[in-house]
Design a protein around this motif. Structure first.
Motif, PDB file in Angstrom:
ATOM      1  N   VAL A 227       1.205  -1.390   0.199  1.00 10.20           N
ATOM      2  CA  VAL A 227       0.512  -0.148   0.391  1.00 10.20           C
ATOM      3  C   VAL A 227       0.436   1.190  -0.229  1.00 10.20           C
ATOM      4  O   VAL A 227       1.658   1.219   0.700  1.00 10.20           O
ATOM      5  N   SER A 269      -9.341  -3.166   3.832  1.00 10.22           N
ATOM      6  CA  SER A 269      -9.330  -1.729   2.743  1.00 10.22           C
ATOM      7  C   SER A 269      -8.662  -1.927   1.806  1.00 10.22           C
ATOM      8  O   SER A 269      -9.074  -2.320   0.693  1.00 10.22           O
ATOM      9  N   ALA A 270      -7.773  -2.599   2.001  1.00 11.45           N
ATOM     10  CA  ALA A 270      -6.832  -3.598   1.003  1.00 11.45           C
ATOM     11  C   ALA A 270      -6.708  -4.310   0.553  1.00 11.45           C
ATOM     12  O   ALA A 270      -7.079  -4.556  -0.701  1.00 11.45           O
ATOM     13  N   ASP A 272     -10.247  -5.402   0.059  1.00 12.84           N
ATOM     14  CA  ASP A 272     -11.347  -5.017  -0.395  1.00 12.84           C
ATOM     15  C   ASP A 272     -10.575  -4.523  -1.774  1.00 12.84           C
ATOM     16  O   ASP A 272     -11.727  -4.703  -3.226  1.00 12.84           O
ATOM     17  N   SER A 273      -9.701  -4.175  -1.459  1.00 12.08           N
ATOM     18  CA  SER A 273      -9.068  -2.956  -3.281  1.00 12.08           C
ATOM     19  C   SER A 273      -8.699  -3.671  -3.282  1.00 12.08           C
ATOM     20  O   SER A 273      -8.335  -3.543  -4.885  1.00 12.08           O
ATOM     21  N   GLN A 274      -7.762  -4.418  -3.369  1.00 15.12           N
ATOM     22  CA  GLN A 274      -6.607  -5.256  -3.832  1.00 15.12           C
ATOM     23  C   GLN A 274      -6.919  -6.844  -4.323  1.00 15.12           C
ATOM     24  O   GLN A 274      -6.359  -7.026  -5.914  1.00 15.12           O
TER      25      GLN A 274
END
Length: 347
Positions: A227, A269-270, A272-274
């Motif tokens: 990140v 969050s990471a 979910d994003s990646q």
């Protein structure tokens, strides 16, 4: 084996289909036989109950009945005095024939005995019978789950799922978590640190998956995410097949602290994003801590925007209290072995 060359083009596919149909027919036949046997045993138990009540039968009559039935059906097992008494107990525990025919008859007889031997109340027996059917538990797994008090632990973790997940996913997610998680099979002492617990879980992943419950698939440990050019590592990553989402598990070898929720929320969050796919649901987080203050955990999760649960783990639950402080940790044993002269063996 007859040697036929060349084989028809579609022979392999046809053979695979036949094998599948034969296997399915065998399974249906086994289930049908089991269903009839369980119902028969219930009916025999009902008869014994009624006659004992009406005519005052004692144990000697059951012994004689066992002898006569085994004489009449020498090739059929299950008519010992002990099993006839189980039939009576089975009928007494389940007076509703419809429930026996529609639900319990789907479980093998030895599952029924485990429910009778290990549990007292009807509600607990119904719950474990339903779970055994839902997850296809063997008798051994059923006994393990009863002895480890799965029902009492299910859905007991502190979570914010109701506020952060839509129904019915929030209910399923909450029921998918336990409290506490019993990790005594890892063979670690109470002072084990996070990396030692991770290593032991990786070595005993099958047992850990059983403890987690149905639906969890292991993705990996120390899973790398990047990140903003910085490197981070997730302790344990799973995917839940029923919830259709990733589950991040973070281990804390100490009491729960509010900042733990913030760190886990960052990992969610990471992921979910990646990593989350188009059809995946939001990633769920589970903090496994050595201890937890419920009020502190509830306050910490109240304003978190991510679905997080907090549960305790127990490393020595299976040991008597007077032994828990006297056994060496894995690290101590390893140090002893490393210092032993080469070529020596354990006594």
């Amino acid at each position: 084996m007859p040697d036929i060359l060349p084989l028809p083009v579609d022979y392999a596919a046809w053979l695979a289909d036949l094998k599948g149909r034969i296997h399915s027919a065998q399974q249906r036949a086994t289930l049908a036989v089991n269903r009839e046997l369980v119902v028969l045993y219930w009916q025999i138990g009902q008869d014994i109950l009624a006659r004992q009540t009406r005519e005052g039968w004692g144990a000697k009559v059951i012994d004689r009945l066992a002898h006569d039935l085994r004489t009449a059906f020498p090739d059929m097992k299950g008519f010992s005095p002990r099993n006839l008494k189980y039939m009576r107990a089975f009928a007494e525990a389940w007076p509703e024939q419809e429930f026996v025919q529609e639900v319990l008859a789907q479980l093998p007889w030895y599952h029924q005995l485990a429910l009778l031997d290990k549990l007292q109340g009807a509600d607990a027996r119904r719950w474990y019978a339903a779970k055994a059917l839902e997850h296809g538990w063997s008798r051994n797994v059923l006994v393990i789950q009863i002895e480890r008090q799965l029902m009492e632990r299910s859905g007991s973790a502190v979570t914010n799922f109701t506020a952060r997940l839509p129904a019915p996913q929030s209910d399923l997610a909450r029921e998918s978590l336990k409290d506490p998680y019993r990790l005594d099979f890892l063979g670690l002492g109470e002072d084990a640190q996070e990396r030692s617990i991770e290593d032991a879980i990786d070595q005993h992943i099958t047992r850990f998956l059983i403890e987690l419950g149905a639906g969890f698939a292991y993705v990996g440990r120390q899973v790398h995410i990047e990140v903003g050019g910085d490197d981070f590592f997730i302790d344990l990553l799973f995917y839940h097949l029923k919830l259709r989402c990733y589950v991040v598990i973070e281990l804390k070898a100490g009491p729960f602290k509010p900042e733990h929720a913030g760190q886990l929320g960052f990992y969610l969050s990471a992921v979910d994003s990646q990593m989350k796919g188009e059809h995946d649901n939001p990633t769920i987080g589970l903090l496994l801590c050595k201890s937890r203050n419920n009020v502190v955990a509830e306050y910490a999760l109240r304003d978190s925007s991510k679905p997080i649960g907090v549960a305790e783990y127990q490393l020595l639950e299976a040991l008597p209290p007077d032994l828990q402080g006297n056994l060496p940790s894995i690290e101590a044993l390893e140090r002893t072995l490393e210092s032993a002269p080469q070529g020596t063996a354990a006594p």
